[in-house]
Design a protein around this motif. Structure first.
Motif, PDB file in Angstrom:
ATOM      1  N   LEU A   1      -4.670   5.204   4.720  1.00 51.70           N
ATOM      2  CA  LEU A   1      -4.252   4.051   3.932  1.00 51.70           C
ATOM      3  C   LEU A   1      -5.321   2.972   4.073  1.00 51.70           C
ATOM      4  O   LEU A   1      -5.816   2.704   5.174  1.00 51.70           O
ATOM      5  N   LEU A   2      -5.680   2.371   2.946  1.00 55.26           N
ATOM      6  CA  LEU A   2      -6.700   1.329   2.923  1.00 55.26           C
ATOM      7  C   LEU A   2      -6.118   0.028   2.388  1.00 55.26           C
ATOM      8  O   LEU A   2      -5.182   0.033   1.585  1.00 55.26           O
ATOM      9  N   VAL A   3      -6.691  -1.075   2.849  1.00 57.11           N
ATOM     10  CA  VAL A   3      -6.361  -2.392   2.305  1.00 57.11           C
ATOM     11  C   VAL A   3      -7.359  -2.693   1.191  1.00 57.11           C
ATOM     12  O   VAL A   3      -8.568  -2.518   1.361  1.00 57.11           O
ATOM     13  N   TRP A   4      -6.832  -3.099   0.038  1.00 62.64           N
ATOM     14  CA  TRP A   4      -7.677  -3.511  -1.074  1.00 62.64           C
ATOM     15  C   TRP A   4      -7.795  -5.032  -1.031  1.00 62.64           C
ATOM     16  O   TRP A   4      -6.783  -5.748  -0.987  1.00 62.64           O
ATOM     17  N   LEU A   5      -9.031  -5.533  -1.082  1.00 57.38           N
ATOM     18  CA  LEU A   5      -9.286  -6.965  -0.928  1.00 57.38           C
ATOM     19  C   LEU A   5     -10.190  -7.484  -2.042  1.00 57.38           C
ATOM     20  O   LEU A   5     -11.143  -6.798  -2.443  1.00 57.38           O
ATOM     21  N   PRO A   6      -9.939  -8.709  -2.531  1.00 54.97           N
ATOM     22  CA  PRO A   6     -10.916  -9.331  -3.433  1.00 54.97           C
ATOM     23  C   PRO A   6     -12.242  -9.511  -2.694  1.00 54.97           C
ATOM     24  O   PRO A   6     -12.270  -9.661  -1.475  1.00 54.97           O
TER      25      PRO A   6
ATOM     26  N   PRO B   1      -4.848  -0.381  14.278  1.00 51.24           N
ATOM     27  CA  PRO B   1      -5.161   1.045  14.384  1.00 51.24           C
ATOM     28  C   PRO B   1      -5.015   1.745  13.029  1.00 51.24           C
ATOM     29  O   PRO B   1      -4.307   1.270  12.149  1.00 51.24           O
ATOM     30  N   GLU B   2      -5.704   2.885  12.900  1.00 51.64           N
ATOM     31  CA  GLU B   2      -5.738   3.601  11.624  1.00 51.64           C
ATOM     32  C   GLU B   2      -4.341   4.035  11.191  1.00 51.64           C
ATOM     33  O   GLU B   2      -3.537   4.471  12.010  1.00 51.64           O
ATOM     34  N   GLU B   3      -4.059   3.901   9.910  1.00 52.11           N
ATOM     35  CA  GLU B   3      -2.795   4.327   9.335  1.00 52.11           C
ATOM     36  C   GLU B   3      -3.062   5.470   8.363  1.00 52.11           C
ATOM     37  O   GLU B   3      -3.940   5.371   7.500  1.00 52.11           O
ATOM     38  N   LYS B   4      -2.312   6.565   8.502  1.00 52.03           N
ATOM     39  CA  LYS B   4      -2.486   7.718   7.638  1.00 52.03           C
ATOM     40  C   LYS B   4      -1.146   8.173   7.087  1.00 52.03           C
ATOM     41  O   LYS B   4      -0.093   7.909   7.663  1.00 52.03           O
ATOM     42  N   ILE B   5      -1.209   8.868   5.954  1.00 51.84           N
ATOM     43  CA  ILE B   5      -0.043   9.545   5.415  1.00 51.84           C
ATOM     44  C   ILE B   5      -0.384  11.028   5.289  1.00 51.84           C
ATOM     45  O   ILE B   5      -1.557  11.397   5.187  1.00 51.84           O
ATOM     46  N   THR B   6       0.634  11.881   5.336  1.00 52.97           N
ATOM     47  CA  THR B   6       0.444  13.303   5.107  1.00 52.97           C
ATOM     48  C   THR B   6       0.883  13.622   3.689  1.00 52.97           C
ATOM     49  O   THR B   6       2.038  13.406   3.326  1.00 52.97           O
TER      50      THR B   6
END
Length: 292
Positions: free
Chosen positions: A164-169, A256-261
């Motif tokens: 999962l990524l954060v989208w930023l201006p 910490p890193e967040e992931k989805i399966t």
């Protein structure tokens, strides 16, 4: 056996509106009303009643609902077996998917699949976790490609993990960081997918007790991306969805890193149609090739 009435009833309950269900299934509102009147006459008791919130099941209808779902699933299995007898490659697939996996995974997979099995008709539907799981439960989908459901009674086939990524201006102060802590998003303007839809974004908010300001909501990932590029807020999505987009948006991982399966949900792998089993095999083979 004509099961159109039962399928129509499920559509009415899911949409909460007789007219909306009629439009979706290609009936006139009066035709849908006659169909429900006929079904209620067959049953010998009312199935629906109108409230200020829309059309809802009666208590008798609620008791009947599980049997109706089983009946529709059995009919689909019967059709699949018939297709199997006539031709191992004939049939229909109703595939639900996240927009990210639909756009990135499915084109090459379906290109090969349709070349190998040209007599199989493929129908795609994109949606959120809740929408896809409800459609699976109602027998409207053969399978759904999504993140691992919190609770699902069917089979689950994991395929890969995605960050999962954060989208930023581009001018955001958080863009100066190499990674973003979830609490950094607390109180910020947020461009969100539809709320209360059991999305991966909502799971992150709940996990870390984050309370952003929901400035905009949209069901389109690309629209959310463009809104972030325009400086209207931040957003969150899986890495797969934006790998080919070039607008002026900065993406950062969580720390910490967040992931989805990501994987495939389906009612039963054992009872799956030959067409569905071949699709699953093609999907696995494609992803295995990408990893090599």
């Amino acid at each position: 056996m004509d099961t159109n009435k039962y399928a129509a009833l499920l559509s009415i309950i899911r949409l909460g509106s007789l007219s909306a269900a009629a439009e979706k299934m290609g009936y006139s509102p009066s035709g849908m009303t006659r169909m429900m009147d006929s079904l209620e006459n067959e049953m010998g008791f009312p199935l629906l009643h109108r409230t200020s919130q829309g059309v809802q099941l009666t208590e008798e209808g609620k008791r009947l609902l599980p049997s109706i779902r089983e009946l529709l699933l059995a009919e689909k299995k019967t059709r699949a077996v018939r297709c199997d007898i006539l031709s191992l490659t004939a049939g229909e697939l109703f595939i639900g998917s996240y927009s990210s996996t639909a756009a990135v995974w499915l084109p090459p997979v379906l290109h090969r699949y349709c070349d190998l099995y040209p007599d199989v008709a493929v129908h795609l539907r994109e949606g959120s976790n809740r929408e896809l799981l409800e459609a699976l439960q109602d027998g409207e989908l053969s399978c759904a490609i999504l993140s691992e459901p919190r609770s699902y009674k069917g089979d689950w086939i994991p395929l890969m993990e995605d960050r999962l990524l954060v989208w930023l201006p581009a001018d955001s102060k958080l863009a100066e960081k190499e990674a973003v802590h979830p609490k950094d998003l607390d109180g910020l303007d947020f461009v969100s997918p539809p709320l209360h839809a059991e999305t991966d974004v909502e799971a992150i908010f709940e996990k870390h007790d984050i309370h952003p300001t929901f400035r905009l909501t949209t069901s389109s990932n690309y629209t959310a991306w463009r809104m972030v590029a325009a400086g209207l807020g931040v957003s969150i999505n899986n890495e797969l969805v934006s790998e080919n987009w070039k607008e002026d948006v900065v993406t950062r991982p969580f720390v910490p890193e967040e992931k989805i399966t990501l994987g495939i949900a389906l009612p039963s792998l054992r009872d799956a149609s030959p067409a569905l089993k071949k699709f699953i095999a093609e999907m696995k083979a494609h992803l295995a090739g990408e990893k090599e």
